[in-house]
Scaffold this motif. Structure first.
Motif, PDB file in Angstrom:
ATOM      1  N   ASP A   1     -51.309  19.928  53.957  1.00  0.00           N
ATOM      2  CA  ASP A   1     -50.089  20.187  52.771  1.00  0.00           C
ATOM      3  C   ASP A   1     -48.973  20.312  53.661  1.00  0.00           C
ATOM      4  N   LEU A   2     -47.991  19.377  53.277  1.00  0.00           N
ATOM      5  CA  LEU A   2     -46.648  19.437  53.716  1.00  0.00           C
ATOM      6  C   LEU A   2     -45.512  19.783  52.802  1.00  0.00           C
ATOM      7  N   PRO A   3     -44.425  20.493  53.163  1.00  0.00           N
ATOM      8  CA  PRO A   3     -43.391  20.761  52.156  1.00  0.00           C
ATOM      9  C   PRO A   3     -42.892  19.646  51.317  1.00  0.00           C
ATOM     10  N   PRO A   4     -42.198  19.665  50.293  1.00  0.00           N
ATOM     11  CA  PRO A   4     -41.894  18.344  49.313  1.00  0.00           C
ATOM     12  C   PRO A   4     -41.039  17.570  50.133  1.00  0.00           C
ATOM     13  N   HIS A   5     -40.164  17.757  51.035  1.00  0.00           N
ATOM     14  CA  HIS A   5     -39.242  17.033  51.824  1.00  0.00           C
ATOM     15  C   HIS A   5     -39.581  16.413  53.004  1.00  0.00           C
ATOM     16  N   TYR A   6     -41.140  16.585  53.038  1.00  0.00           N
ATOM     17  CA  TYR A   6     -41.861  16.058  54.170  1.00  0.00           C
ATOM     18  C   TYR A   6     -42.914  14.856  53.724  1.00  0.00           C
ATOM     19  N   LYS A   7     -42.964  13.821  54.416  1.00  0.00           N
ATOM     20  CA  LYS A   7     -44.013  12.757  53.999  1.00  0.00           C
ATOM     21  C   LYS A   7     -44.571  12.379  55.379  1.00  0.00           C
ATOM     22  N   TYR A   8     -46.014  12.155  55.175  1.00  0.00           N
ATOM     23  CA  TYR A   8     -46.719  11.820  56.569  1.00  0.00           C
ATOM     24  C   TYR A   8     -46.449  10.051  56.493  1.00  0.00           C
ATOM     25  N   ILE A   9     -46.146   9.423  57.449  1.00  0.00           N
ATOM     26  CA  ILE A   9     -45.998   7.855  57.354  1.00  0.00           C
ATOM     27  C   ILE A   9     -47.034   7.315  58.427  1.00  0.00           C
ATOM     28  N   GLY A  10     -47.345   8.126  59.645  1.00  0.00           N
ATOM     29  CA  GLY A  10     -48.286   7.638  60.643  1.00  0.00           C
ATOM     30  C   GLY A  10     -47.461   7.186  61.677  1.00  0.00           C
ATOM     31  N   PRO A  11     -48.038   6.462  62.577  1.00  0.00           N
ATOM     32  CA  PRO A  11     -47.614   6.321  64.004  1.00  0.00           C
ATOM     33  C   PRO A  11     -46.492   5.045  63.911  1.00  0.00           C
ATOM     34  N   VAL A  12     -45.447   5.355  64.548  1.00  0.00           N
ATOM     35  CA  VAL A  12     -44.123   4.581  64.675  1.00  0.00           C
ATOM     36  C   VAL A  12     -43.870   4.377  66.055  1.00  0.00           C
ATOM     37  N   TYR A  13     -44.276   3.358  66.784  1.00  0.00           N
ATOM     38  CA  TYR A  13     -44.033   3.043  68.289  1.00  0.00           C
ATOM     39  C   TYR A  13     -43.437   1.754  68.515  1.00  0.00           C
ATOM     40  N   ALA A  14     -43.135   1.596  69.833  1.00  0.00           N
ATOM     41  CA  ALA A  14     -42.576   0.328  70.277  1.00  0.00           C
ATOM     42  C   ALA A  14     -43.528  -1.034  70.192  1.00  0.00           C
ATOM     43  N   LYS A  15     -42.979  -2.023  69.458  1.00  0.00           N
ATOM     44  CA  LYS A  15     -43.997  -3.279  69.669  1.00  0.00           C
ATOM     45  C   LYS A  15     -42.790  -4.316  69.873  1.00  0.00           C
ATOM     46  N   LEU A  16     -42.752  -4.516  71.174  1.00  0.00           N
ATOM     47  CA  LEU A  16     -41.612  -5.285  71.958  1.00  0.00           C
ATOM     48  C   LEU A  16     -42.201  -6.790  71.440  1.00  0.00           C
ATOM     49  N   ASP A  17     -41.208  -7.665  71.021  1.00  0.00           N
ATOM     50  CA  ASP A  17     -41.518  -9.081  70.635  1.00  0.00           C
ATOM     51  C   ASP A  17     -41.538  -9.947  71.838  1.00  0.00           C
ATOM     52  N   ALA A  18     -42.528  -9.674  72.936  1.00  0.00           N
ATOM     53  CA  ALA A  18     -42.521 -10.525  74.117  1.00  0.00           C
ATOM     54  C   ALA A  18     -44.257 -10.858  74.432  1.00  0.00           C
ATOM     55  N   PRO A  19     -44.300 -11.743  75.268  1.00  0.00           N
ATOM     56  CA  PRO A  19     -45.410 -12.123  75.467  1.00  0.00           C
ATOM     57  C   PRO A  19     -46.029 -11.199  76.734  1.00  0.00           C
TER      58      PRO A  19
END
Length: 412
Positions: free
Chosen positions: A216-234
């Motif tokens: 349970d989170l407070p109303p102004h909190y929301k789980y979105i999950g992992p956000v991390y670098a995805k460099l557009d490089a080979p």
């Protein structure tokens, strides 16, 4: 009929690689619905913003390398001096308010950009903070957090120390004088407690409940999950032609890692029978360090693409770096450079896919033993595979974008 896009301002602290790349990934998912404009005070990672085709406005007062070092020292509890004097903060807020008036954004999306807690509210603009759960009020109210190492050595019972720590964290009211003075001048009422001053109007949490154990989170909190670098490089060619028969260790310390810390680890790792891939060349090249042939220094790598090419990671505890290591499906050794990072590592230690490193472990003997353990322990490697399965179906940037679109793109 052509619909004019509404504007989102993204304001990460652009000397921080994790914050900058986190904002970029969310902005990519938002760009069809919003005009995304970035602002920041350091050009250290602004090239990544511009490479992603977003407008970057370099605001004054520019942060010097000395300023960045001071902020990192405070963050890692190695110092107390910071560059946010009243004059510095006043200039920041003045320019931020000007940008907000000019672009009329529907919201400002931040990392730990402290001045925006004043500027956005003085401008009556919603503030969205993309952040981990660690060291929030909700974090301290749950039961499973660990004491910092220094407090675990106390002669008092751990339960007493934990209660004292929680009470101090939740009840301290200190605010830097420059922030309190400027907030008052701008007509912004800061929350009473320090910990609540770091809450935005909306807080998008990059942790997941399966790891935090908070449902349970407070109303102004929301789980979105992992956000991390995805460099557009080979994937660089050298990674596909590394020496055969030697385990490949990925070693990185993000923007938190000083040259001293990097060199300390690399001097240990170069003495071990492993191949070390370290994308920290930019942080080391100015000082002209050289290492043995098993150390492969390079620039940024698309870390999210190389999981199959490595066997173990040795990393700091930044949440994005930890999540990237988890998504490799391989165990990692984590060395926390500040308390929030240690929380991220400890959560994975409890899950079973990580080992927490202490200062005493950064020796040839200890690192050899611990890496061998990470390479061979069946349970550790199975849990690493399990956490990959848990995380890989969660698209944190898309979840953040969905929230922003629902909240700000479709409402008058």
């Amino acid at each position: 009929m052509v619909q004019i896009k509404r504007t989102l301002i993204f304001a990460p602290e652009t000397f921080n690689l994790a914050e900058t790349t986190r904002a970029i990934e969310v902005a990519k998912k938002c760009s069809e619905h919003f005009r995304c404009v970035f602002v920041g005070y350091s050009k250290k990672y602004s090239d990544l913003i511009e490479q992603s085709q977003f407008l970057f406005l370099h605001l004054e007062p520019h942060l010097s390398e000395k300023d960045v070092e001071q902020l990192m020292s405070v963050d890692q509890m190695r110092g107390i001096k910071h560059p946010f004097t009243y004059k510095h903060l006043k200039t920041r807020v003045t320019h931020e308010k000007k940008i907000i008036r000019m672009y009329e954004p529907v919201a400002v999306v931040i990392g730990t950009t402290l001045s925006m807690f004043i500027s956005s509210r003085a401008s009556k603009t919603p503030l969205v903070y993309i952040k981990p759960l660690a060291y929030t009020r909700t974090f301290f109210l749950k039961e499973r957090w660990d004491l910092p190492d220094a407090l675990q050595k106390s002669y008092l019972p751990q339960k007493i120390i934990k209660n004292l720590t929680k009470n101090v964290a939740l009840c301290i009211t200190y605010k830097p004088r420059s922030f309190a003075k400027l907030a008052k001048e701008e007509g912004v009422v800061l929350p009473k407690y320090t910990i609540d001053c770091l809450d935005a109007d909306f807080n998008l949490i990059t942790t997941i409940p399966e790891i935090s154990q908070v449902i349970d989170l407070p109303p102004h909190y929301k789980y979105i999950g992992p956000v991390y670098a995805k460099l557009d490089a080979p994937i660089p060619d050298f990674l596909r032609s590394l020496p055969k028969g030697k385990p490949v260790i990925y070693f990185a310390m993000g923007s938190s890692g000083s040259a001293d810390i990097l060199v300390r680890f690399l001097r240990v790792l170069e003495a071990l029978p492993f191949t070390i891939v370290c994308p920290m060349k930019r942080a080391l090249e100015a000082d002209g360090y050289s290492f043995k042939s098993n150390i492969y220094l390079c620039d940024y790598l698309p870390a999210h693409k190389i999981g199959e090419l490595i066997d173990v990671s040795v990393i700091h505890g930044g949440e994005g770096t930890v999540q990237t290591a988890c998504l490799s499906g391989k165990p990692f050794l984590g060395y926390g450079l500040q308390q929030e990072q240690q929380v991220n590592i400890n959560q994975c230690v409890k899950y079973g896919n990580a080992i927490s490193l202490k200062k005493k472990d950064v020796t040839k003997e200890h690192m050899h033993r611990l890496i061998d353990y990470a390479l061979t322990d069946k349970r550790l490697r199975q849990r690493a595979s399990d956490i990959k399965q848990l995380l890989q179906g969660i698209d944190g940037p898309a979840n953040a974008a969905a929230f922003l679109i629902e909240q700000f793109a479709t409402k008058d």
